[in-house]
Structures are given as structure tokens and as C-alpha cells.
Design a protein around this motif. Sequence first.
Motif, PDB file in Angstrom:
ATOM      1  N   ALA A   1      30.946  49.229  28.183  1.00 40.75           N
ATOM      2  CA  ALA A   1      30.175  49.997  29.560  1.00 40.75           C
ATOM      3  C   ALA A   1      31.059  50.578  30.100  1.00 40.75           C
ATOM      4  O   ALA A   1      30.881  51.457  29.916  1.00 40.75           O
ATOM      5  N   VAL A   2      32.857  49.770  30.487  1.00 39.36           N
ATOM      6  CA  VAL A   2      33.447  50.464  31.057  1.00 39.36           C
ATOM      7  C   VAL A   2      34.108  51.467  30.309  1.00 39.36           C
ATOM      8  O   VAL A   2      34.511  52.533  31.011  1.00 39.36           O
ATOM      9  N   ASP A   3      34.282  51.629  29.293  1.00 42.23           N
ATOM     10  CA  ASP A   3      35.348  52.050  28.013  1.00 42.23           C
ATOM     11  C   ASP A   3      33.983  53.661  28.903  1.00 42.23           C
ATOM     12  O   ASP A   3      34.391  55.036  28.446  1.00 42.23           O
ATOM     13  N   SER A   4      33.028  53.339  28.851  1.00 43.55           N
ATOM     14  CA  SER A   4      31.022  54.415  28.965  1.00 43.55           C
ATOM     15  C   SER A   4      32.034  55.538  29.895  1.00 43.55           C
ATOM     16  O   SER A   4      31.649  56.770  30.272  1.00 43.55           O
ATOM     17  N   VAL A   5      32.113  54.504  31.564  1.00 46.10           N
ATOM     18  CA  VAL A   5      32.496  54.939  32.684  1.00 46.10           C
ATOM     19  C   VAL A   5      33.880  55.514  32.731  1.00 46.10           C
ATOM     20  O   VAL A   5      33.485  56.791  34.012  1.00 46.10           O
ATOM     21  N   ARG A   6      34.792  55.175  31.786  1.00 46.35           N
ATOM     22  CA  ARG A   6      35.754  56.639  32.069  1.00 46.35           C
ATOM     23  C   ARG A   6      35.894  57.650  31.267  1.00 46.35           C
ATOM     24  O   ARG A   6      36.076  58.671  32.079  1.00 46.35           O
TER      25      ARG A   6
ATOM     26  N   GLN B   1      47.638  45.246  34.586  1.00 41.51           N
ATOM     27  CA  GLN B   1      48.343  45.697  35.615  1.00 41.51           C
ATOM     28  C   GLN B   1      47.270  46.717  36.456  1.00 41.51           C
ATOM     29  O   GLN B   1      47.687  47.486  36.722  1.00 41.51           O
ATOM     30  N   GLN B   2      46.801  46.269  36.161  1.00 45.00           N
ATOM     31  CA  GLN B   2      45.359  47.475  36.487  1.00 45.00           C
ATOM     32  C   GLN B   2      45.057  46.923  38.156  1.00 45.00           C
ATOM     33  O   GLN B   2      44.903  46.156  38.660  1.00 45.00           O
ATOM     34  N   PRO B   3      44.859  48.144  39.512  1.00 46.42           N
ATOM     35  CA  PRO B   3      44.631  47.617  40.606  1.00 46.42           C
ATOM     36  C   PRO B   3      43.465  47.584  40.639  1.00 46.42           C
ATOM     37  O   PRO B   3      42.335  47.214  40.252  1.00 46.42           O
ATOM     38  N   VAL B   4      43.547  46.386  41.467  1.00 45.48           N
ATOM     39  CA  VAL B   4      41.825  45.752  42.172  1.00 45.48           C
ATOM     40  C   VAL B   4      41.086  46.526  42.221  1.00 45.48           C
ATOM     41  O   VAL B   4      39.274  46.537  41.677  1.00 45.48           O
ATOM     42  N   ARG B   5      41.433  47.180  42.425  1.00 46.71           N
ATOM     43  CA  ARG B   5      39.762  48.088  43.857  1.00 46.71           C
ATOM     44  C   ARG B   5      39.906  48.889  42.605  1.00 46.71           C
ATOM     45  O   ARG B   5      38.754  49.067  42.553  1.00 46.71           O
ATOM     46  N   ARG B   6      40.634  49.641  41.683  1.00 42.61           N
ATOM     47  CA  ARG B   6      39.400  50.508  40.580  1.00 42.61           C
ATOM     48  C   ARG B   6      39.076  49.643  39.532  1.00 42.61           C
ATOM     49  O   ARG B   6      38.055  50.521  39.484  1.00 42.61           O
ATOM     50  N   VAL B   7      39.686  48.778  39.240  1.00 43.09           N
ATOM     51  CA  VAL B   7      38.299  47.326  38.565  1.00 43.09           C
ATOM     52  C   VAL B   7      37.784  47.633  39.038  1.00 43.09           C
ATOM     53  O   VAL B   7      36.457  47.350  38.030  1.00 43.09           O
ATOM     54  N   GLU B   8      37.616  46.768  40.429  1.00 46.81           N
ATOM     55  CA  GLU B   8      36.499  46.700  40.708  1.00 46.81           C
ATOM     56  C   GLU B   8      35.437  48.144  40.565  1.00 46.81           C
ATOM     57  O   GLU B   8      33.717  47.384  40.922  1.00 46.81           O
ATOM     58  N   ASP B   9      35.698  49.416  40.925  1.00 50.33           N
ATOM     59  CA  ASP B   9      34.892  50.488  41.122  1.00 50.33           C
ATOM     60  C   ASP B   9      34.317  50.892  39.812  1.00 50.33           C
ATOM     61  O   ASP B   9      33.341  50.954  39.658  1.00 50.33           O
TER      62      ASP B   9
ATOM     63  N   CYS C   1      32.003  37.160  41.654  1.00 50.41           N
ATOM     64  CA  CYS C   1      33.413  37.985  41.903  1.00 50.41           C
ATOM     65  C   CYS C   1      32.995  39.441  42.460  1.00 50.41           C
ATOM     66  O   CYS C   1      31.238  40.191  42.053  1.00 50.41           O
ATOM     67  N   ASP C   2      33.905  39.765  43.334  1.00 49.61           N
ATOM     68  CA  ASP C   2      33.508  41.245  43.772  1.00 49.61           C
ATOM     69  C   ASP C   2      33.534  42.237  42.521  1.00 49.61           C
ATOM     70  O   ASP C   2      34.371  42.590  41.724  1.00 49.61           O
ATOM     71  N   GLY C   3      32.384  43.307  42.777  1.00 51.04           N
ATOM     72  CA  GLY C   3      32.542  44.574  41.398  1.00 51.04           C
ATOM     73  C   GLY C   3      31.222  45.003  40.979  1.00 51.04           C
ATOM     74  O   GLY C   3      31.167  45.849  41.301  1.00 51.04           O
TER      75      GLY C   3
END
Length: 348
Positions: free
Chosen positions: A88-93, A133-141, A160-162
Motif C-alpha cells: 500500500a505504501v509503495d503504491s502511494v510513493r 532512517q526515514q523521518p518520522v513525519r514522512r512515515v506517518e504521512d 501508533c500515529d499515522g
Amino acid sequence: ETVGVLESMGVLLYDGDTNGDCDNDSSNAIIGDNNTDVSTVRCMLNSCDLAVVENIIHCNEKQIQHTDQTTGQEQQQQNTIIKMIDVAVDSVRKDPLNKSNEPHLVLIAHSISASAVAAAISAWKQHQTQQKQQPVRRVEDLLHQALTVVTFGNVCQSFCDGPAYIHISMYDDPWTVTLGSNSNNDAGGGRDAVYFHACSPYEYDQVRWESVQQATAICSLESHNAHNLNACTIQYLCLLMRINGIQSFRALYDAASFVDPTFILDINPKHFAVSCNHGDLVVPPKLDYELLPAMIRATRGDKWIWKFNGDHDDEVESLLPDEIETRSHLEESFGYNALEDIYATCCR
């Protein structure tokens, strides 16, 4: 404190040898491996509630120690969820604006299974932020764009948040009120989570439960039908989506979390006849008093009501309206032949 909660929910029953007193005393003290006193509480445990106790202990370990110890089956479930999140995340990227109109990944969990979903999401997020080492905010977005989580009567306080969370439960569900994430205890429900609550038609279930828990071996999760997915919460979700013409969980989340910047009220919304605390959604004031019992009857949810030994069919039938009253409530809100339409959609 944990023992007290489990006892109040009927999971733990005091051992008769303690004369109803579960306080720690010298007769209940043993010596640990390091020659330290370890206080114990002698209680009787219902065998069908082992999963409940394991879930609560597991959640406490996650919150306090942040350990990731899981059994083989739990690890397999977690790996499966993580793989789905990866896709799902790869599809968003690849398509951040969703021009291909691909559907969002939706994870649905009920009761104690919500903790397994929460643990898998936390593990995926931790892997992305600590190992990659991905930024937390980026991962949550990315999680927020890719993942929608819908829980029914959750028994978990470690989301967790996200992701876009939708938590649905009843006000009189003792499990979610005590051990779950709800609007009155949203610290562990995930940032920007949406909460939907109503009152179930099973107001006398607690009295019935207290009268039989000492004599019969009944799973405590089935102590109150307000926690019943097939005879309460799923019908409430169907009503919310049908009334507002919504056909997807993501559309439900977006509508509930919508904030109109030009809409300024000079009166507290709690004084309105129509609830306005769910963004752009319309929630009728008598939804849980008239429409919810009618929807349970229309979808044959009465066949899934948890019964105790000694319950008579007439007592269960009295909890819900009859067919004539059901038809009246549904046709008043949804038009003629609403009962037949709902039955054809949900039961065939």
C-alpha cells in the motif's frame, strides 16, 4: 490495578480459599529467583479467557517495555499485515495524487484482535524510522495516505500515529470503555482518529452477566452484547454510511474529519437536535434509540445475540422491536420497502 480490572470484567474469579479477599498477605507471598518477595493473588481463571489475559499483558508490555516478543502464530499474522502495508505504501510513493484511483488498504479489527493490528503497524513504523532512517513525519504521512484502520469495540490503547483510524464502539461496551480507545480515553487511539459511539439496545446485559458468571463458564468477551460485532456495532456502521450515502471507509473518515474553516458557530453544537460533532456527517438524534435496534432486526442480527444459560427466546426478542415497528422506523428514514431493501443487501 490490572487484576482489579480483570476481576470487574469477570475474567478472574476469586478463589474460595481467600474468602473473597484478593489482597496480598503473607499466605500469598512467595520467594522469587533473586530472593525477593513476589506477591501473588490466588484467583480462578476461566479457560476461555486466556486469550483476553494474554492480550492485556501483551499490550502492557508494549506500552511499558516496548518489547517485540511474539509467538509463532502472532509473528506470522504480523508479517502478513506488514507485507500488505508495504504494498500500500509503495503504491502511494509511485502515485501520491492517486491518479489511478486505486482503493486504500483497509484493515478491520474487532475486540482483542485490534492489538495484533496495532502491533503490526507499530513494528512497520519502527522498522522504517529506526532501520531505514526515514523521518518520522514522512512515515506517518505515508501511512495516513495508504492505510485506513477500522476497529469495532477495540480492546487496545496502543495505536501508533499515522494511519486514518475509525474507532466504532458502544457507550455501554464495558471492554472498550475500560481497556480500549474511545473518545473519553483517546491517548492511545492514534492522532486524528475518528470516534463513533452510540448506546446499544442491550442495557440489561450487565445484570444478566453478573447473575450467571459465577455458575457457568462463559467467555467474558461475550458478557455484553454491546461488544457484539454481528448484533450491534456493524449495524451502527451500516446506518452511518447509509444515511450519509457513503460507500467507502476512507470517504467516511474524510467526511467525519472534515473541518469547514468558514463555519463558525456561536452556539455549542451539543445543543443541536442533530449531532454536528462528526465533521460533514449527518447523525440523527434518535439513531441509537430507534434506528439501531431496527437495523439489527432488519439484518437478522438478532440471530447472533449472545445468550446465557437460562435465557428464554421471549426475553431476547424483547430487546429488539418487532417487524411492524422495525418497518415503521426504517421507512420513516429511508422510504418505502426499506426493510426489504436492507434485508436483500445485507442478508442474501
